[in-house]
Design a protein around this motif. Sequence first.
Motif, PDB file in Angstrom:
ATOM      1  N   VAL A 168       2.319 -11.769   0.898  1.00 52.93           N
ATOM      2  CA  VAL A 168       1.032 -11.492   1.543  1.00 52.93           C
ATOM      3  C   VAL A 168       1.233 -10.236   2.386  1.00 52.93           C
ATOM      4  O   VAL A 168       2.137 -10.184   3.225  1.00 52.93           O
ATOM      5  N   PHE A 169       0.399  -9.214   2.147  1.00 51.89           N
ATOM      6  CA  PHE A 169       0.633  -7.922   2.796  1.00 51.89           C
ATOM      7  C   PHE A 169      -0.688  -7.245   3.171  1.00 51.89           C
ATOM      8  O   PHE A 169      -1.724  -7.502   2.547  1.00 51.89           O
ATOM      9  N   PRO A 170      -0.649  -6.363   4.184  1.00 54.66           N
ATOM     10  CA  PRO A 170      -1.842  -5.575   4.512  1.00 54.66           C
ATOM     11  C   PRO A 170      -2.150  -4.616   3.360  1.00 54.66           C
ATOM     12  O   PRO A 170      -1.236  -4.014   2.777  1.00 54.66           O
ATOM     13  N   ARG A 171      -3.405  -4.454   3.029  1.00 53.17           N
ATOM     14  CA  ARG A 171      -3.780  -3.610   1.903  1.00 53.17           C
ATOM     15  C   ARG A 171      -3.324  -2.166   2.075  1.00 53.17           C
ATOM     16  O   ARG A 171      -3.026  -1.481   1.095  1.00 53.17           O
ATOM     17  N   PRO A 178      -0.741  -3.899  -6.051  1.00 51.11           N
ATOM     18  CA  PRO A 178      -0.020  -4.318  -7.262  1.00 51.11           C
ATOM     19  C   PRO A 178      -0.096  -5.827  -7.475  1.00 51.11           C
ATOM     20  O   PRO A 178      -0.160  -6.598  -6.520  1.00 51.11           O
ATOM     21  N   ALA A 179      -0.080  -6.243  -8.749  1.00 50.28           N
ATOM     22  CA  ALA A 179      -0.086  -7.681  -9.068  1.00 50.28           C
ATOM     23  C   ALA A 179       1.276  -8.299  -8.840  1.00 50.28           C
ATOM     24  O   ALA A 179       1.395  -9.495  -8.585  1.00 50.28           O
ATOM     25  N   GLU A 185      10.917  -3.471  -2.878  1.00 44.89           N
ATOM     26  CA  GLU A 185       9.724  -2.774  -2.401  1.00 44.89           C
ATOM     27  C   GLU A 185       9.296  -3.245  -1.012  1.00 44.89           C
ATOM     28  O   GLU A 185       8.573  -2.540  -0.304  1.00 44.89           O
ATOM     29  N   LEU A 186       9.722  -4.443  -0.634  1.00 45.75           N
ATOM     30  CA  LEU A 186       9.375  -4.970   0.684  1.00 45.75           C
ATOM     31  C   LEU A 186      10.358  -4.526   1.766  1.00 45.75           C
ATOM     32  O   LEU A 186      10.081  -4.685   2.955  1.00 45.75           O
ATOM     33  N   GLU A 187      11.506  -3.997   1.347  1.00 51.91           N
ATOM     34  CA  GLU A 187      12.493  -3.540   2.324  1.00 51.91           C
ATOM     35  C   GLU A 187      11.893  -2.416   3.174  1.00 51.91           C
ATOM     36  O   GLU A 187      11.256  -1.499   2.657  1.00 51.91           O
ATOM     37  N   LEU A 215      15.654  -8.515   4.585  1.00 52.76           N
ATOM     38  CA  LEU A 215      14.375  -8.059   5.134  1.00 52.76           C
ATOM     39  C   LEU A 215      14.431  -8.192   6.646  1.00 52.76           C
ATOM     40  O   LEU A 215      14.729  -9.267   7.174  1.00 52.76           O
ATOM     41  N   ASP A 216      14.171  -7.091   7.332  1.00 50.36           N
ATOM     42  CA  ASP A 216      14.226  -7.085   8.791  1.00 50.36           C
ATOM     43  C   ASP A 216      13.082  -7.892   9.380  1.00 50.36           C
ATOM     44  O   ASP A 216      11.925  -7.783   8.949  1.00 50.36           O
TER      45      ASP A 216
END
Length: 291
Positions: A168-171, A178-179, A185-187, A215-216
């Motif tokens: 779940v991420f801010p747009r 992305p689907a 990519e989250l790093e 992940l920090d």
Amino acid sequence: MRLRHIEVFHAIYTTGSITNAAKALHVSQPSVSKVLSYAEMQLGFKLFERVKGRLIPTEEASMLFNEVDKIYQQMRSIKNTAENIKKAEFGNINLSVTPALGFDALPCAIAKYHRKYPKVNFNVQTIHNNEALQALLEHKCDLAVVFSPSAMPGVKAIKIAQSELVAVFPRNLFPLIPAHLTFQELEGAEFIDISDSGPLGHILWKRMLAENVVLDSTIKVQTYFIAARLVAQGVGVCIVDKYTAIGNLSDDIAIASFSPPLLFNVSALHLENKALSHVLDTFINELSHCI
């Protein structure tokens, strides 16, 4: 008198003939006549006299009828109750569910079930995996629906569905929405950590360990709902079950699956030594269609 004798006697007494009694009982006339003969033989007196082709109750039959009628009504009540149970017309559903299902899946299932069977009573509480066994043993619930449960002694697990963990991420973090995303990519993004939150946290931790990803995080929570709401406030990203993610979507946040997906089972738990009632069995089927 045996129950079959009572049923036949009542039918003849109220309909006035063997023919009508046979129709009411959906059996043959010879069968009714035979049961009547056995009943009279057992009682030691006549129940009916033939007068001009009609069966007239004897005085003894009239004296007996009031008591027989009480038993017959009880028999009908038992039969109707059994039919209602078979059709799930009434009953009780004592249910414990993981909080994430409360956003949409559980209300959907209860609403659909209630429209079909409005006389069934529901008692619903939320539960976490580590509380499921105790709740079942203490009879606080008959069914516990949780994510990825561990094997428990004396407890049977019924797989209802399979779901997944999603990001779940801010747009504005991924404008192309992305689907699918990778952990790489989250790093670098601020991560809201739920790694200690039960079996789903273990699934997440194992994948991150296998991919050698860190992940920090400065924020650690145990409730998926809080993690999703923090994302809605623009604090960072989180990884939660899909039910929580969809239940907390807004114009500012989006969700993405992982490739390969982080899958888990949704299971209904009940005590092995306590068979599921028909109403619970039919409700599980309804719930599986809403998940």
